[in-house]
Design a protein around this motif. Structure first.
Motif, PDB file in Angstrom:
ATOM      1  N   LYS A 180       0.872  -1.178   0.000  1.00  0.00           N
ATOM      2  CA  LYS A 180       0.000   0.000   0.000  1.00  0.00           C
ATOM      3  C   LYS A 180       0.905   1.222   0.000  1.00  0.00           C
ATOM      4  CE  LYS A 180      -3.951  -2.162   0.652  1.00  0.00           C
ATOM      5  NZ  LYS A 180      -4.551  -2.615  -0.566  1.00  0.00           N
ATOM      6  N   MET A 181       0.599   2.162  -0.873  1.00  0.00           N
ATOM      7  CA  MET A 181       1.398   3.384  -0.905  1.00  0.00           C
ATOM      8  C   MET A 181       1.159   4.157   0.391  1.00  0.00           C
ATOM      9  SD  MET A 181       1.420   4.626  -4.848  1.00  0.00           S
ATOM     10  CE  MET A 181       2.672   5.841  -4.561  1.00  0.00           C
ATOM     11  N   ASN A 182       2.229   4.665   0.963  1.00  0.00           N
ATOM     12  CA  ASN A 182       2.170   5.435   2.193  1.00  0.00           C
ATOM     13  C   ASN A 182       1.934   6.896   1.832  1.00  0.00           C
ATOM     14  OD1 ASN A 182       2.725   6.848   4.564  1.00  0.00           O
ATOM     15  ND2 ASN A 182       4.268   5.355   5.217  1.00  0.00           N
ATOM     16  N   ALA A 183       0.842   7.458   2.275  1.00  0.00           N
ATOM     17  CA  ALA A 183       0.464   8.833   1.939  1.00  0.00           C
ATOM     18  C   ALA A 183       1.449   9.854   2.495  1.00  0.00           C
ATOM     19  CB  ALA A 183      -0.943   9.137   2.439  1.00  0.00           C
ATOM     20  N   THR A 184       2.175   9.496   3.548  1.00  0.00           N
ATOM     21  CA  THR A 184       3.138  10.436   4.124  1.00  0.00           C
ATOM     22  C   THR A 184       4.479  10.415   3.388  1.00  0.00           C
ATOM     23  OG1 THR A 184       3.959   8.845   5.750  1.00  0.00           O
ATOM     24  CG2 THR A 184       2.086  10.240   6.398  1.00  0.00           C
ATOM     25  N   PHE A 185       4.674   9.430   2.514  1.00  0.00           N
ATOM     26  CA  PHE A 185       5.906   9.330   1.725  1.00  0.00           C
ATOM     27  C   PHE A 185       5.734  10.039   0.395  1.00  0.00           C
ATOM     28  CE2 PHE A 185       7.706   5.013   3.410  1.00  0.00           C
ATOM     29  CZ  PHE A 185       7.846   5.570   4.663  1.00  0.00           C
ATOM     30  N   SER A 186       6.835  10.484  -0.166  1.00  0.00           N
ATOM     31  CA  SER A 186       6.797  11.042  -1.521  1.00  0.00           C
ATOM     32  C   SER A 186       6.619   9.883  -2.504  1.00  0.00           C
ATOM     33  CB  SER A 186       8.100  11.777  -1.834  1.00  0.00           C
ATOM     34  OG  SER A 186       9.171  10.853  -1.953  1.00  0.00           O
ATOM     35  N   LEU A 187       6.325  10.220  -3.732  1.00  0.00           N
ATOM     36  CA  LEU A 187       6.178   9.210  -4.773  1.00  0.00           C
ATOM     37  C   LEU A 187       7.473   8.402  -4.898  1.00  0.00           C
ATOM     38  CD1 LEU A 187       3.988   8.330  -6.737  1.00  0.00           C
ATOM     39  CD2 LEU A 187       4.915   9.936  -8.412  1.00  0.00           C
ATOM     40  N   GLU A 188       8.608   9.090  -4.874  1.00  0.00           N
ATOM     41  CA  GLU A 188       9.908   8.417  -4.990  1.00  0.00           C
ATOM     42  C   GLU A 188      10.168   7.482  -3.818  1.00  0.00           C
ATOM     43  OE1 GLU A 188      12.064   8.171  -7.527  1.00  0.00           O
ATOM     44  OE2 GLU A 188      10.659   9.389  -8.672  1.00  0.00           O
ATOM     45  N   GLN A 189       9.791   7.886  -2.611  1.00  0.00           N
ATOM     46  CA  GLN A 189       9.978   7.017  -1.447  1.00  0.00           C
ATOM     47  C   GLN A 189       9.124   5.759  -1.564  1.00  0.00           C
ATOM     48  OE1 GLN A 189       9.079  10.143   1.413  1.00  0.00           O
ATOM     49  NE2 GLN A 189      11.107   9.899   2.339  1.00  0.00           N
ATOM     50  N   ASN A 190       7.907   5.900  -2.065  1.00  0.00           N
ATOM     51  CA  ASN A 190       7.053   4.734  -2.279  1.00  0.00           C
ATOM     52  C   ASN A 190       7.645   3.825  -3.354  1.00  0.00           C
ATOM     53  OD1 ASN A 190       4.531   4.717  -0.612  1.00  0.00           O
ATOM     54  ND2 ASN A 190       4.428   6.806  -1.376  1.00  0.00           N
ATOM     55  N   PHE A 191       8.155   4.426  -4.432  1.00  0.00           N
ATOM     56  CA  PHE A 191       8.799   3.636  -5.490  1.00  0.00           C
ATOM     57  C   PHE A 191       9.995   2.874  -4.926  1.00  0.00           C
ATOM     58  CE2 PHE A 191       7.427   6.685  -9.150  1.00  0.00           C
ATOM     59  CZ  PHE A 191       6.126   6.231  -9.017  1.00  0.00           C
ATOM     60  N   ASP A 192      10.756   3.550  -4.061  1.00  0.00           N
ATOM     61  CA  ASP A 192      11.926   2.922  -3.460  1.00  0.00           C
ATOM     62  C   ASP A 192      11.514   1.714  -2.622  1.00  0.00           C
ATOM     63  OD1 ASP A 192      14.768   2.823  -2.975  1.00  0.00           O
ATOM     64  OD2 ASP A 192      14.352   3.566  -0.947  1.00  0.00           O
ATOM     65  N   GLU A 193      10.419   1.825  -1.892  1.00  0.00           N
ATOM     66  CA  GLU A 193       9.934   0.696  -1.093  1.00  0.00           C
ATOM     67  C   GLU A 193       9.586  -0.500  -1.980  1.00  0.00           C
ATOM     68  OE1 GLU A 193       9.763   0.157   2.304  1.00  0.00           O
ATOM     69  OE2 GLU A 193      11.001   1.968   2.271  1.00  0.00           O
ATOM     70  N   VAL A 194       8.897  -0.225  -3.092  1.00  0.00           N
ATOM     71  CA  VAL A 194       8.546  -1.312  -4.024  1.00  0.00           C
ATOM     72  C   VAL A 194       9.816  -1.937  -4.590  1.00  0.00           C
ATOM     73  CG1 VAL A 194       7.456  -1.860  -6.241  1.00  0.00           C
ATOM     74  CG2 VAL A 194       6.299  -0.354  -4.634  1.00  0.00           C
ATOM     75  N   ASN A 195      10.757  -1.097  -4.998  1.00  0.00           N
ATOM     76  CA  ASN A 195      12.008  -1.606  -5.573  1.00  0.00           C
ATOM     77  C   ASN A 195      12.801  -2.438  -4.575  1.00  0.00           C
ATOM     78  OD1 ASN A 195      11.745  -0.628  -8.206  1.00  0.00           O
ATOM     79  ND2 ASN A 195      12.539   1.377  -7.648  1.00  0.00           N
ATOM     80  N   LYS A 196      12.806  -2.041  -3.296  1.00  0.00           N
ATOM     81  CA  LYS A 196      13.487  -2.812  -2.252  1.00  0.00           C
ATOM     82  C   LYS A 196      12.886  -4.204  -2.136  1.00  0.00           C
ATOM     83  CE  LYS A 196      14.687   1.002   0.843  1.00  0.00           C
ATOM     84  NZ  LYS A 196      14.353   1.612   2.146  1.00  0.00           N
ATOM     85  N   ILE A 197      11.575  -4.270  -2.137  1.00  0.00           N
ATOM     86  CA  ILE A 197      10.898  -5.562  -2.003  1.00  0.00           C
ATOM     87  C   ILE A 197      11.189  -6.440  -3.216  1.00  0.00           C
ATOM     88  CG2 ILE A 197       8.658  -6.724  -1.798  1.00  0.00           C
ATOM     89  CD1 ILE A 197       7.643  -4.066  -0.453  1.00  0.00           C
ATOM     90  N   VAL A 198      11.077  -5.859  -4.415  1.00  0.00           N
ATOM     91  CA  VAL A 198      11.338  -6.614  -5.648  1.00  0.00           C
ATOM     92  C   VAL A 198      12.779  -7.123  -5.663  1.00  0.00           C
ATOM     93  CG1 VAL A 198      11.548  -6.414  -8.163  1.00  0.00           C
ATOM     94  CG2 VAL A 198       9.548  -5.461  -7.004  1.00  0.00           C
ATOM     95  N   LEU A 199      13.731  -6.274  -5.275  1.00  0.00           N
ATOM     96  CA  LEU A 199      15.133  -6.672  -5.249  1.00  0.00           C
ATOM     97  C   LEU A 199      15.379  -7.781  -4.232  1.00  0.00           C
ATOM     98  CD1 LEU A 199      18.025  -6.240  -6.248  1.00  0.00           C
ATOM     99  CD2 LEU A 199      18.272  -4.472  -4.499  1.00  0.00           C
ATOM    100  N   ALA A 200      14.801  -7.659  -3.049  1.00  0.00           N
ATOM    101  CA  ALA A 200      14.982  -8.694  -2.018  1.00  0.00           C
ATOM    102  C   ALA A 200      14.429 -10.032  -2.495  1.00  0.00           C
ATOM    103  CB  ALA A 200      14.299  -8.270  -0.721  1.00  0.00           C
ATOM    104  N   LEU A 201      13.255 -10.007  -3.117  1.00  0.00           N
ATOM    105  CA  LEU A 201      12.683 -11.251  -3.641  1.00  0.00           C
ATOM    106  C   LEU A 201      13.541 -11.804  -4.781  1.00  0.00           C
ATOM    107  CD1 LEU A 201       8.895 -10.352  -3.577  1.00  0.00           C
ATOM    108  CD2 LEU A 201       9.976 -12.230  -2.329  1.00  0.00           C
TER     109      LEU A 201
END
Length: 189
Positions: free
Chosen positions: A116-137
């Motif tokens: 779920k996108m975090n409303a308190t994060f910027s778009l880039e911070q949310n993208f970074d979270e998705v990328n972290k998860i994808v990279l870890a997997l």
């Protein structure tokens, strides 16, 4: 590999520190500076071109190992100091730090599919979270299809991006996470 201005910080050995770690780091610096051979006892004789190429390849491998060692803390270096080749060192680091457990895999998959996108994060911070998860997997050998990654992100966009999501979905032949992120960046700019 490195410029002449590369500087390494190594505390002077004063007899009270761990000599084996100091020795390892000092050798790494000497290899990186291409002056380690002064410590090796070798008869100076004519070398064939084949021997010279072999020495060059060995030097490159030592430089790779050197670069890795210089970026390890002492406690990590102690765990891998016995590995004398770059490939062996790299494999040992992977074995020690990329252990795959079922619970970790399930946790990361849950994080990805429940993102779920975090409303308190910027778009880039949310993208970074998705990328972290994808990279870890991905590092665990679990690949999520590119289109699935994009759909997961699009389904969790805030309402302000819903119209953009429709445009992205119907204006592309292929859908990837990168395409979605790029489109959202351009809209957000």
């Amino acid at each position: 590999m490195a410029s002449a201005s590369t500087r390494f910080d190594l505390d002077k050995f004063d007899g009270t520190r761990d000599f084996s770690l100091w020795k390892e780091k000092m050798m790494v610096i000497l290899i990186f500076q291409r002056i380690y051979s002064t410590l090796e006892v070798e008869k100076q004789s004519e070398k064939s071109e084949k021997q010279e190429k072999k020495k060059d390849a060995e030097l490159i491998m030592k430089q790779v190992r050197t670069a890795i060692v210089m970026n390890l803390s002492n406690n990590v270096l102690r765990q891998v100091i016995g590995e004398k080749t770059a490939a062996g060192l790299w494999k040992k680091l992977e074995d020690l730090n990329m252990k795959i457990s079922t619970s970790t895999e399930i946790f990361l998959k849950g994080k990805m599919y429940g993102f779920k996108m975090n409303a308190t994060f910027s778009l880039e911070q949310n993208f970074d979270e998705v990328n972290k998860i994808v990279l870890a997997l991905s590092n665990m050998g679990e690949d999520i299809k590119k289109a699935d990654q994009a759909v997961i992100l699009m389904n969790n966009l805030p309402d302000q991006f819903k119209e953009m999501m429709i445009v992205i979905m119907y204006s592309r032949d292929t859908l990837t996470l990168e395409v979605v992120m790029s489109s959202l960046r351009s809209r957000d700019a």
